[in-house]
Design an enzyme around this catalytic site. Sequence first.
Site, PDB file in Angstrom:
ATOM      1  N   SER A  68     -92.371  -8.275 -25.643  1.00 41.93           N
ATOM      2  CA  SER A  68     -91.633  -7.823 -26.819  1.00 41.93           C
ATOM      3  C   SER A  68     -92.405  -8.086 -28.106  1.00 41.93           C
ATOM      4  O   SER A  68     -93.347  -7.373 -28.388  1.00 41.93           O
ATOM      5  CB  SER A  68     -90.216  -8.349 -26.907  1.00 41.93           C
ATOM      6  OG  SER A  68     -89.495  -7.518 -27.805  1.00 41.93           O
ATOM      7  N   HIS A  73     -93.471 -14.197 -41.389  1.00 39.71           N
ATOM      8  CA  HIS A  73     -93.490 -13.836 -42.803  1.00 39.71           C
ATOM      9  C   HIS A  73     -93.656 -15.121 -43.601  1.00 39.71           C
ATOM     10  O   HIS A  73     -92.891 -16.072 -43.393  1.00 39.71           O
ATOM     11  CB  HIS A  73     -92.193 -13.140 -43.219  1.00 39.71           C
ATOM     12  CG  HIS A  73     -91.841 -11.974 -42.363  1.00 39.71           C
ATOM     13  ND1 HIS A  73     -92.433 -10.748 -42.505  1.00 39.71           N
ATOM     14  CD2 HIS A  73     -90.982 -11.865 -41.323  1.00 39.71           C
ATOM     15  CE1 HIS A  73     -91.934  -9.909 -41.603  1.00 39.71           C
ATOM     16  NE2 HIS A  73     -91.056 -10.582 -40.859  1.00 39.71           N
ATOM     17  N   CYS A  88     -88.315 -10.087 -23.669  1.00 41.35           N
ATOM     18  CA  CYS A  88     -87.398  -9.539 -22.680  1.00 41.35           C
ATOM     19  C   CYS A  88     -87.743 -10.221 -21.355  1.00 41.35           C
ATOM     20  O   CYS A  88     -88.855 -10.717 -21.169  1.00 41.35           O
ATOM     21  CB  CYS A  88     -87.518  -8.026 -22.586  1.00 41.35           C
ATOM     22  SG  CYS A  88     -89.118  -7.443 -22.035  1.00 41.35           S
TER      23      CYS A  88
END
Length: 129
Positions: A68, A73, A88
């Site tokens: 996934s 940030h 996943c």
Amino acid sequence: MQGLHLTADLHGCRCAPAWLLDAAALGRACKDAVVQAGLQAVGELVHGFPPSAHGPGGVTAAVLLAESHLCVHTWPEQRAVTLDVYVCNFGADHSDKAHMLMDALLALFEPTTVERHALQRGEVKAVAA
């Protein structure tokens, strides 16, 4: 689609400033952490932002995983970082690897305060015979 979604908001990061400012260095660190956690990177995008009236520009780094994604940030003017790891569990349970990846990034940024969340996504359904 069943999987584990981990998020963390990091405050008071005591790491070297480069981890909050240097897009290339942060991108390499993210890829290294992915490999060390036993996950498979299939793509990446790293973007450094220019300085603003609020201070130096931060970095957004995204690593696409076969399992996934990882997103980071940074907000250097606040010494803050947000982390997002989703795996996943199709074919195998990657939850331990997701936790290893998150822990490696927490160690990199050295926050004084962390707000962590975990969300189990989807459900495992029995396969009809």
